[in-house]
Design a protein around this motif. Structure first.
Motif, mmCIF file in Angstrom:
data_model
loop_
_atom_site.group_PDB
_atom_site.id
_atom_site.type_symbol
_atom_site.label_atom_id
_atom_site.label_comp_id
_atom_site.label_asym_id
_atom_site.label_seq_id
_atom_site.Cartn_x
_atom_site.Cartn_y
_atom_site.Cartn_z
ATOM 1 N N SER A 2 73.763 45.178 18.743
ATOM 2 C CA SER A 2 73.200 43.952 19.297
ATOM 3 C C SER A 2 72.626 43.093 18.177
ATOM 4 O O SER A 2 72.181 43.601 17.155
ATOM 5 C CB SER A 2 72.095 44.277 20.300
ATOM 6 N N ALA A 3 72.678 41.799 18.384
ATOM 7 C CA ALA A 3 72.133 40.875 17.390
ATOM 8 C C ALA A 3 71.376 39.786 18.133
ATOM 9 O O ALA A 3 71.772 39.401 19.235
ATOM 10 C CB ALA A 3 73.254 40.268 16.567
ATOM 11 N N PRO A 4 70.286 39.306 17.564
ATOM 12 C CA PRO A 4 69.582 38.194 18.220
ATOM 13 C C PRO A 4 70.484 36.959 18.253
ATOM 14 O O PRO A 4 71.369 36.814 17.406
ATOM 15 C CB PRO A 4 68.354 37.970 17.316
ATOM 16 N N ASN B 199 64.572 42.528 19.952
ATOM 17 C CA ASN B 199 65.749 41.776 19.493
ATOM 18 C C ASN B 199 65.362 40.469 18.793
ATOM 19 O O ASN B 199 65.785 39.380 19.164
ATOM 20 C CB ASN B 199 66.705 41.503 20.663
ATOM 21 N N LEU B 200 64.561 40.603 17.764
ATOM 22 C CA LEU B 200 64.096 39.446 16.993
ATOM 23 C C LEU B 200 64.717 39.438 15.595
ATOM 24 O O LEU B 200 65.008 40.495 15.031
ATOM 25 C CB LEU B 200 62.571 39.504 16.836
ATOM 26 N N PHE B 201 64.883 38.240 15.052
ATOM 27 C CA PHE B 201 65.256 38.134 13.648
ATOM 28 C C PHE B 201 64.050 38.422 12.768
ATOM 29 O O PHE B 201 62.913 38.103 13.136
ATOM 30 C CB PHE B 201 65.761 36.722 13.330
ATOM 31 N N HIS B 229 69.732 41.773 12.040
ATOM 32 C CA HIS B 229 68.430 41.142 12.312
ATOM 33 C C HIS B 229 67.783 40.514 11.090
ATOM 34 O O HIS B 229 66.928 39.648 11.217
ATOM 35 C CB HIS B 229 67.466 42.183 12.908
#
Lengths: 399, 399
Positions: A2-4, B199-201, B229
């Motif tokens: 998963s990626a933001p 799910n944050l950068f 990320h």
């Protein structure tokens, strides 16, 4: 994994329509074809020797940040340049040096718009305005101009009917990229009337000032009533063949505008120091350099326009300035054709690379039959390019 | 005369808290005082000679735009540099050259946030993050750290309670400007947990990588689980004393991120061409240069921390890296005191210029008793600066 998610503005920002065919061009070159690059405004005219001379004289031990508003000597040389161009009222405090005209556009847009605001632009227009608007979260609202009128401005009514409560500015670009159109005095007065009546900023991109072949370009800075409304974007890139230096400026008599763009400038610390110092030497060397090259570009324009109009089905009104023109082609989809020129066609050992029209428009289905040509090659190569294009159109329409 | 209004983001963007006392410093200098500038991260270490050597070898006729993602040789030299630093998995396609780390921050923020979104930052923090957030229309949400813990991260709970549905990223900066803090492995694992869970950068500003005096700095790029990320911001400015060159880069294994920042990069055409070429020569010359200077900075840190802590009422934990520290001063308002040092005080023929603490915080009334010191002067001048500051504090608190 998963990626933001990427932001909406990131997704909406277009790929460069001028550079997007680059992959195909490199492929053609690897096949051995010469690609005549008429797609991009990278002049072939040599950079003045004053630039590299100044570089070699740099003797500081530490390559330090410069002031956020620019190196003092560069600001002074720009001011003297404006004075030589009849803009005697420009003072040092009205000038903020930017990293290319590009940064000037982004900073100016940020200074005068909030996300969700609207900015009017005449299409076809320089595609990077759209990218900067995406970054700023601003909606560009197009007013169309057309090949038949040489892309001159439509009636005042056509502009004013696009103005809403969210409209904050109108982008003006004269001499124009991509059309070569130069605003006449009546058109500027119309824009003045609109700006004053609706209290809008005029973001005036004048980076092609000298490239005016028939009559001089008129700066919006010369209209006293607009002193608080005009933000002028300038650059040394084209004027002195210094594209790679990334030196430009924002000029405005509106002190709040300059104060605000300077705060953005402080955030990015400074423009490249050495390039500013070297650009100063070039500007101080006077206006002889570009006086010479304007004649060269004028000859190219005349050669190109004559040649294009002799190709059956091709149409192009003679542009007044810059070193671009939009040509109307007898093809259904300019982008497909421009790609075909690179992937499936060769003549005299080469092919031509043009910038497809749709990338210069926002209105869907506009520019389908147009392409931008930058006449940044010498006359011999331009003549060859015209012959190649003529053959290409013929073959393309037979196949 | 009426003028159109400046945008809200323009009004909200702060003036540089690091540069805002500049006027008073220049005034002090014009009175004949020597101003020891500890306010700004402009190293005094000479730029490597490879840089100017490469400049003098430039022989192209035209100073042209470079590729929007950067000059190929520069990308390759950066890749080799990362490989030397244990980041073997970094490929050329993961690197986008930017005009300084500054542009890298702005482009990254735009790629991952929409206007109205939130980004978490640990305060005190590099003030220009705030300006870039204003430009992007993004709200920075501060999580406080404190002098007593050497500005290390608080509990995970303290960070997570700031996360909302609008949170898109957390800014990490290690080695840290302004505190000199370096994240330890536990802290990075905590950030990894938060980033994956929500799910944050993670926007990781690592421009001071080499300035780690006790243990090596750990790059967030070295955590495989974070590959989608982490967006790493880098710059040659501090590492090679090339501040004025304006060359940095964005590094990410997230292809969508690189694709998006490249679109922004296409809009501004290119970073300065010559500076990229010259920076390549410097990077290719190897890591000897900064290995030497790190010892110098370490000696300065030790001298400074020892000296400061001997001033009555002054407190400063020993920072682990970068070339900054936040010092707690026995004054009610650091900004008033820092201005007073420039306007009303002189000792040994000079005075010192510090960056007042509040500019590094978002939370009101934070940093009132702190100032940032950049130890960018040699040890002799640092010692003199400490003596001057000691006398200044004494006098100020008597008056």
């Amino acid at each position: 994994m998963s990626a933001p998610p990427i932001s909406e503005r990131g997704r909406l920002t277009p790929e460069s329509s001028i550079r997007k065919l680059e992959f195909y061009a490199e492929d053609a070159q690897s096949r051995g074809a010469t690609v005549y690059r008429l797609n991009i405004g990278q002049p072939d005219i040599p950079t003045p020797s004053e630039f590299t001379d100044a570089l070699s004289k740099f003797k500081e031990n530490v390559l330090a940040y410069s002031r956020s508003n620019g190196v003092v000597s560069l600001i002074e040389s720009m001011k003297a340049y404006y004075h030589r161009n009849g803009l005697d009222h420009i003072e040092s405090k009205d000038i903020m040096i930017t990293t290319g005209g590009s940064e000037g556009i982004l900073f100016s847009l940020n200074a005068i718009t909030s996300p969700g605001d609207e900015v009017i632009v005449f299409e076809p227009f320089y595609p990077n305005y759209r990218s900067f608007a995406c970054m700023a979260g601003v909606r560009l609202v197009p007013v169309s101009t057309s090949p038949e009128t040489g892309y001159h401005l439509p009636d005042q009514k056509m502009v004013e009917e696009k103005i809403t409560s969210k409209t904050k500015a109108i982008i003006i670009n004269s001499p124009n990229n991509p059309t070569g159109m130069i605003l006449n005095r009546d058109e500027i007065e119309m824009m003045q009337d609109i700006a004053l009546r609706h209290n809008l900023f005029l973001l005036s991109d004048e980076v092609y000032r000298e490239f005016a072949f028939d009559e001089a370009n008129i700066s919006l800075l010369s209209y006293p009533k607009l002193s608080q409304h005009v933000i002028m974007i300038d650059s040394v890139s084209k004027r002195y063949s210094l594209c790679g230096a990334r030196i430009g400026c924002i000029v405005s008599k509106n002190e709040e505008v300059i104060h605000t763009v300077l705060k953005f400038g402080q955030a990015r610390l400074s423009s490249p120091t050495l390039e500013q110092i070297a650009a100063t030497s070039v500007i101080e060397s006077g206006d002889r350099y570009f006086r010479q090259i304007v004649q060269e570009y004028k000859d190219r324009r005349d050669t190109l326009v004559d040649g294009l109009n002799q190709i059956p089905g091709v149409y192009c009104k003679k542009p007044e300035g810059a070193f671009y023109l939009m040509v109307t082609l007898p093809v259904a989809h300019a982008e497909t054709f421009c790609r075909w020129l690179l992937t499936d066609f060769e003549e005299e050992g080469g092919t031509v690379m043009l910038a497809p029209g749709p990338g210069f428009y926002l209105t869907p289905d506009k520019g389908l039959h147009e392409a931008r040509i930058a006449y940044v090659l010498n006359i011999e190569n331009l003549r060859k390019s015209i012959r190649i294009l003529k053959k290409g159109i013929l073959l393309y329409n037979q196949s």
